[in-house]
Design a protein around this motif. Structure first.
Motif, PDB file in Angstrom:
ATOM      1  N   GLY A   1       7.248 -16.792  -7.169  1.00  0.00           N
ATOM      2  CA  GLY A   1       6.032 -16.143  -7.680  1.00  0.00           C
ATOM      3  C   GLY A   1       6.154 -15.799  -9.148  1.00  0.00           C
ATOM      4  N   ALA A   2       7.298 -15.269  -9.565  1.00  0.00           N
ATOM      5  CA  ALA A   2       7.503 -14.919 -10.970  1.00  0.00           C
ATOM      6  C   ALA A   2       7.511 -16.170 -11.840  1.00  0.00           C
ATOM      7  N   GLY A   3       8.151 -17.224 -11.344  1.00  0.00           N
ATOM      8  CA  GLY A   3       8.178 -18.490 -12.098  1.00  0.00           C
ATOM      9  C   GLY A   3       6.792 -19.083 -12.254  1.00  0.00           C
ATOM     10  N   THR A   4       6.008 -19.047 -11.182  1.00  0.00           N
ATOM     11  CA  THR A   4       4.641 -19.560 -11.234  1.00  0.00           C
ATOM     12  C   THR A   4       3.793 -18.742 -12.193  1.00  0.00           C
ATOM     13  N   ALA A   5       3.904 -17.422 -12.098  1.00  0.00           N
ATOM     14  CA  ALA A   5       3.143 -16.554 -12.996  1.00  0.00           C
ATOM     15  C   ALA A   5       3.539 -16.798 -14.443  1.00  0.00           C
ATOM     16  N   THR A   6       4.808 -16.990 -14.694  1.00  0.00           N
ATOM     17  CA  THR A   6       5.287 -17.257 -16.048  1.00  0.00           C
ATOM     18  C   THR A   6       4.745 -18.589 -16.561  1.00  0.00           C
ATOM     19  N   THR A   7       4.735 -19.604 -15.704  1.00  0.00           N
ATOM     20  CA  THR A   7       4.218 -20.920 -16.092  1.00  0.00           C
ATOM     21  C   THR A   7       2.740 -20.849 -16.437  1.00  0.00           C
ATOM     22  N   VAL A   8       1.976 -20.160 -15.586  1.00  0.00           N
ATOM     23  CA  VAL A   8       0.540 -20.022 -15.831  1.00  0.00           C
ATOM     24  C   VAL A   8       0.297 -19.236 -17.117  1.00  0.00           C
ATOM     25  N   ALA A   9       1.031 -18.167 -17.304  1.00  0.00           N
ATOM     26  CA  ALA A   9       0.879 -17.357 -18.511  1.00  0.00           C
ATOM     27  C   ALA A   9       1.262 -18.159 -19.747  1.00  0.00           C
ATOM     28  N   ALA A  10       2.329 -18.934 -19.675  1.00  0.00           N
ATOM     29  CA  ALA A  10       2.750 -19.751 -20.810  1.00  0.00           C
ATOM     30  C   ALA A  10       1.701 -20.802 -21.152  1.00  0.00           C
TER      31      ALA A  10
ATOM     32  N   PHE B   1      -1.538 -20.600 -20.548  1.00  0.00           N
ATOM     33  CA  PHE B   1      -2.692 -19.907 -21.122  1.00  0.00           C
ATOM     34  C   PHE B   1      -2.421 -19.492 -22.563  1.00  0.00           C
ATOM     35  N   VAL B   2      -1.230 -18.952 -22.811  1.00  0.00           N
ATOM     36  CA  VAL B   2      -0.869 -18.528 -24.170  1.00  0.00           C
ATOM     37  C   VAL B   2      -0.800 -19.736 -25.098  1.00  0.00           C
ATOM     38  N   GLY B   3      -0.259 -20.820 -24.617  1.00  0.00           N
ATOM     39  CA  GLY B   3      -0.194 -22.035 -25.425  1.00  0.00           C
ATOM     40  C   GLY B   3      -1.581 -22.540 -25.788  1.00  0.00           C
ATOM     41  N   ARG B   4      -2.474 -22.489 -24.833  1.00  0.00           N
ATOM     42  CA  ARG B   4      -3.854 -22.913 -25.097  1.00  0.00           C
ATOM     43  C   ARG B   4      -4.523 -21.982 -26.076  1.00  0.00           C
ATOM     44  N   ALA B   5      -4.320 -20.693 -25.893  1.00  0.00           N
ATOM     45  CA  ALA B   5      -4.934 -19.710 -26.783  1.00  0.00           C
ATOM     46  C   ALA B   5      -4.365 -19.834 -28.198  1.00  0.00           C
ATOM     47  N   ALA B   6      -3.112 -20.129 -28.321  1.00  0.00           N
ATOM     48  CA  ALA B   6      -2.501 -20.266 -29.643  1.00  0.00           C
ATOM     49  C   ALA B   6      -2.971 -21.536 -30.334  1.00  0.00           C
ATOM     50  N   ARG B   7      -3.262 -22.548 -29.559  1.00  0.00           N
ATOM     51  CA  ARG B   7      -3.667 -23.822 -30.125  1.00  0.00           C
ATOM     52  C   ARG B   7      -5.136 -23.818 -30.536  1.00  0.00           C
ATOM     53  N   ARG B   8      -6.007 -23.211 -29.760  1.00  0.00           N
ATOM     54  CA  ARG B   8      -7.448 -23.211 -30.007  1.00  0.00           C
ATOM     55  C   ARG B   8      -7.933 -21.783 -30.145  1.00  0.00           C
TER      56      ARG B   8
END
Length: 110
Positions: A10-19, A21-28
Motif C-alpha cells: 500500500g505504501a509503495g503504491t501510494a508513493t508511486t501514484v504520488a510520484a 502526480f508530482v511529476g505531472r504537476a512539475a512538468r505541466r
C-alpha cells in the motif's frame, strides 16, 4: 501474506501514484496550460483573420468588376445617345435618377 507486506504494498503504491502526480504537476504548470490555451486561441483567430482577408480580396475584385461593368454601360448609353442625335433624332428623356443610384454614379459625371 502478513499485514506488514500489505502495508508495504500500500505504501509503495501510494508513493508511486504520488510520484506520478508530482511529476505531472512539475512538468505541466497551470501557467503553461494557460499559455497553451492562449496559443491555440491565437492560432484559431489568425486562421479566421486570414479567411476574412481572402473574403475581402474577393469582394474587392467583385466591386472592381461591377464598377467596370457600370462604366461600360455608361459609355455605351452615351454613344447610343450620340448616334441618335447624329441621325437627327432626339433620344427619349431619361427617367429621374434614384438617390441610391446617384451615390454610386457621382464619380462618372452622370
Amino acid at each position: 501474506m502478513n499485514a506488514d507486506t500489505w502495508v508495504q504494498i500500500g505504501a509503495g503504491t501510494a508513493t508511486t501514484v504520488a510520484a506520478a502526480f508530482v511529476g505531472r504537476a512539475a512538468r505541466r504548470t497551470r501557467r503553461q496550460e494557460n499559455r497553451d490555451d492562449f496559443t491555440a486561441v491565437k492560432d484559431a483567430l489568425n486562421e479566421r483573420i486570414d479567411e476574412l482577408k481572402e473574403d475581402v480580396d474577393e469582394q474587392r475584385q467583385l466591386v472592381g468588376d461591377q464598377a467596370e461593368a457600370l462604366n461600360y454601360l455608361v459609355v455605351r448609353v452615351r454613344s447610343l445617345v450620340s448616334y441618335i442625335r447624329k441621325a437627327g433624332l432626339e433620344p427619349p428623356p431619361s427617367p429621374p435618377m434614384p438617390d441610391r443610384v446617384r451615390d454610386y454614379l457621382h464619380h462618372i459625371d452622370v
